[in-house]
Design an enzyme around this catalytic site. Structure first.
Site, PDB file in Angstrom:
ATOM      1  N   SER A   1      54.423  31.667  39.644  1.00  0.00           N
ATOM      2  CA  SER A   1      53.204  32.381  40.153  1.00  0.00           C
ATOM      3  C   SER A   1      52.424  31.539  40.883  1.00  0.00           C
ATOM      4  O   SER A   1      52.800  30.691  41.824  1.00  0.00           O
ATOM      5  CB  SER A   1      52.630  32.974  38.718  1.00  0.00           C
ATOM      6  OG  SER A   1      51.475  33.936  39.243  1.00  0.00           O
TER       7      SER A   1
ATOM      8  N   ASP B   1      59.138  42.525  38.884  1.00  0.00           N
ATOM      9  CA  ASP B   1      57.706  41.848  39.312  1.00  0.00           C
ATOM     10  C   ASP B   1      57.174  42.568  40.701  1.00  0.00           C
ATOM     11  O   ASP B   1      57.519  42.467  41.535  1.00  0.00           O
ATOM     12  CB  ASP B   1      58.062  40.263  39.500  1.00  0.00           C
ATOM     13  CG  ASP B   1      56.917  39.761  40.039  1.00  0.00           C
ATOM     14  OD1 ASP B   1      55.770  40.224  40.325  1.00  0.00           O
ATOM     15  OD2 ASP B   1      57.029  38.420  39.882  1.00  0.00           O
TER      16      ASP B   1
ATOM     17  N   HIS C   1      56.071  40.506  36.278  1.00  0.00           N
ATOM     18  CA  HIS C   1      55.825  39.232  36.434  1.00  0.00           C
ATOM     19  C   HIS C   1      55.884  38.062  35.566  1.00  0.00           C
ATOM     20  O   HIS C   1      56.457  36.802  35.932  1.00  0.00           O
ATOM     21  CB  HIS C   1      54.310  39.237  37.247  1.00  0.00           C
ATOM     22  CG  HIS C   1      54.156  37.833  37.817  1.00  0.00           C
ATOM     23  ND1 HIS C   1      54.659  37.249  38.884  1.00  0.00           N
ATOM     24  CD2 HIS C   1      52.879  37.256  37.442  1.00  0.00           C
ATOM     25  CE1 HIS C   1      53.932  36.053  39.074  1.00  0.00           C
ATOM     26  NE2 HIS C   1      52.906  36.036  38.488  1.00  0.00           N
TER      27      HIS C   1
END
Lengths: 220, 396
Positions: B166, B332, B365
């Site tokens: 991320s 995601d 995610h």
């Protein structure tokens, strides 16, 4: 050249059970100069890249369609990405590799001509191996059996086969002419992985070669 | 949000920002300012960090872990604020994919964070009060610059690997672009070369929630003795949804009621998923600073690697000798697979050595933080291959 090939094959047989695909990979690997930069299209489980890395010290990259294959390759430490030969080769810059290899995948592509053209644009050389649809067993099955051929090497029924663009050795030579590819080396071999006599005529190869490997380069 | 009011007071959070517990701290005095993208210099400043494992004699086995938006440097040991285990203990430790018996792991708290690296909750030496909104706006590149200064301090020239998911993945990409010679291998996970419009939009909703809280007081809540807990909790609740997936939420909660058999015909947390989100919100505010959340989300919004290189991402990696392994997850939707594919295309176009795997999961995610055996196998395999190329010995 042939004697070296034969020696490699003997070593392969000693190292593992002989099988069509493995011998094919060794013949492909033999066409690649040590230490070169290679892109393997249709890397599968990474066997060819592993052989190329260990035996010829190449800097190898791969593209593989199946996610399982890709993840297996990456977990082995190979530089492989998920991608499709028919669509993703366009993203590669010119002359990025010394060799671009298409091993047992040509017949499964949607546009073999475009794929071959990209291969010779991305790499200075291309190595293509494919099953020869002109082999006598295949001709016999179609001519006298009256059905689409199935062999140990090509076991699929016509309705679930991933192979949509079969060709014979003779056909492939025509494609090389059309795309302006220069044939530098060619090997055809039978079901036992034994290369056919080097000085045999094309029609002999086309009838008795079960698989073929071509080393191509850009003309001019 | 019943337990919000039992949260630790603001001063304890401010203390963690200046003097973090169980952490190493590198301090950079006025002789070593940090030049920020905003055009100003930050000085003095500090970076809190944790290390695990042993640096080898060649100083060649260092792995930098970059944490995500609300993560911190307590990556593989208990978090002193929450008491919970490190956020990537599944990945990092003895015998784990990022093996502390083989590699020397460094995880810094990001610049702008609130767990010991200089950020808006830290004391502004010019005023003696917390920076608040007087803290300059920072970027991902600023975070990476600060980390590079930390490595200089630790006398580590080249990193064996940089890994993160991320916002951590953004830092990994920035590392490879800014300091290609210092990065032998890079593992950007569940990220992108730029923050999408949708992601900026989600961040804006979160920031507006914080700023709409009357206790935010234009960022001066420390001085005024207030705390924008409700606003920050709402921001976290919204963001948390984006870290999961429809399938994962359905699998975990469905339409199940929370401790009741029938709806109460009120706005109480009837559904389990509501109760879960409220808990996520309220536990978050106990450990995170609201202004820090504003600054870090902003840094992500500004991230656009291509914009720094004439619009062509491939230029960011031109001539890169770094080995890359890009990983994405099927469910995601914050950083969907096409974003990772764009990274891969750019790396291919620049001739870099790149692996790319997409992992099938319904965990969304956040999958990069969770038990994903395939991710572990891929990280282990990639690092093993890189270690071989780097000439690192096996184990200790």
């Amino acid at each position: 050249m042939l004697s070296r090939l034969k020696r490699d094959l003997t070593m392969a047989e000693a190292a593992r059970a002989p099988g069509g695909a493995r011998v094919d990979l060794l013949l492909v690997a033999d066409m690649v100069a040590p230490g070169s930069k290679v892109l393997d299209i249709g890397a599968g489980d990474g066997e060819l890249l592993r052989i190329l890395g260990e035996q010829r010290g190449v800097d190898g990259r791969g593209i593989e369609l199946s996610r399982e294959g890709v993840n297996e390759c990456v977990a082995k430490g190979l530089a492989v990405i998920q991608g499709d030969a028919d669509t993703d080769l366009a993203d590669y810059p010119d002359d990025a590799f010394d060799y671009v290899i298409l091993s047992q995948t040509l017949q499964a592509t949607h546009r073999p001509r475009v794929v071959l053209e990209h291969m010779l644009r991305i790499g200075r050389n291309a190595v293509v191996s494919f099953p020869n649809f002109g082999h006598w067993k295949i001709r016999l099955q179609l001519a006298f059996g009256g059905h689409m051929p199935r062999t140990d090497n090509l076991p699929y029924s016509w309705w679930d086969s991933p192979n949509i663009h079969f060709c014979t050795i003779k056909d492939f030579v025509v494609l090389c002419d059309v795309t302006g590819a220069k044939m530098d080396r060619a090997v055809a071999f039978n079901a036992w992985g034994t290369p056919l006599r080097f000085n045999a005529p094309w029609w002999f190869w086309n009838l008795f070669g079960e698989q073929a490997v071509f080393l191509l380069s850009r003309r001019g | 949000m019943g337990d919000v009011d039992t949260a630790p007071d603001a001063t304890s959070r401010a203390r963690e920002a200046d003097a973090p517990r169980n952490s190493s701290v590198a301090r950079f005095g006025v002789d070593r300012p940090l030049k920020l993208d905003a055009g100003v210099e930050l000085t003095p400043f500090q970076i809190a960090y944790k290390t695990y494992g042993t640096l080898n004699a060649e100083r060649s086995n260092a792995v930098l872990i970059c944490h995500a938006l609300t993560g911190d440097h307590h990556v593989a040991s208990p978090n002193p604020v929450t008491g919970k285990s490190g956020w990537w203990e599944t990945m990092i430790g003895p015998g784990k994919p990022i093996d502390t018996e083989r590699y020397f792991i460094i995880c810094p708290n990001v610049l702008g964070g609130c767990m010991g690296s200089t950020g808006p909750a830290s004391t502004n030496p010019g005023t003696g009060a917390p920076w608040g909104l007087e803290f300059p706006v920072i970027t991902i590149r600023d975070m990476v610059r600060a980390q590079a200064m930390l490595l200089d301090e630790l006398k580590i020239d080249t990193l064996f690997a940089v890994a993160g998911g991320s916002m951590g993945g953004m830092q990994v990409l920035q590392w490879a672009a800014s300091f290609p010679k210092r990065v032998f291998s890079a593992l950007p996970i569940a990220c992108a070369t730029r923050h999408s419009a949708q992601n900026i939009a989600f961040h804006e909703v979160g920031r507006q929630a914080v700023m709409a809280d009357p206790e935010w007081r234009h960022g001066r809540y420390f001085a005024e003795g207030t705390s924008p807990r409700r606003g920050l909790a709402v921001a976290r609740m919204g963001a948390h949804i984006t870290y999961l997936s429809d399938a994962a939420l359905h699998r975990k909660f469905g339409r199940k009621f929370q401790d009741r058999e029938n709806p109460t015909f009120s706005f109480d947390a009837d559904f389990e998923v509501e109760s879960y989100l409220r808990h996520q919100g309220s536990s978050f505010v106990e450990r995170f600073d609201a202004n820090s959340y504003l600054y870090l989300t902003r840094a992500m919004d500004y991230f656009d690697l291509a914009a720094d290189c004439g619009g062509v991402i491939a230029n960011a990696f031109r001539g890169a000798e770094t080995r890359f392994c890009v990983v994405s997850f099927t469910s995601d939707w914050l950083f969907p697979t096409p974003e990772s594919r764009a990274i891969v295309h750019a790396l291919n176009a620049s001739g870099a050595r790149v692996s790319f795997a997409e992992i099938v999961t319904d965990k969304g995610h956040d999958a990069f933080l969770l038990e994903e055996p395939e991710l572990f196998a891929i990280v282990r395999g990639f690092l093993d291959g890189a270690a071989k190329a780097r000439g690192l010995k096996n184990g200790k």
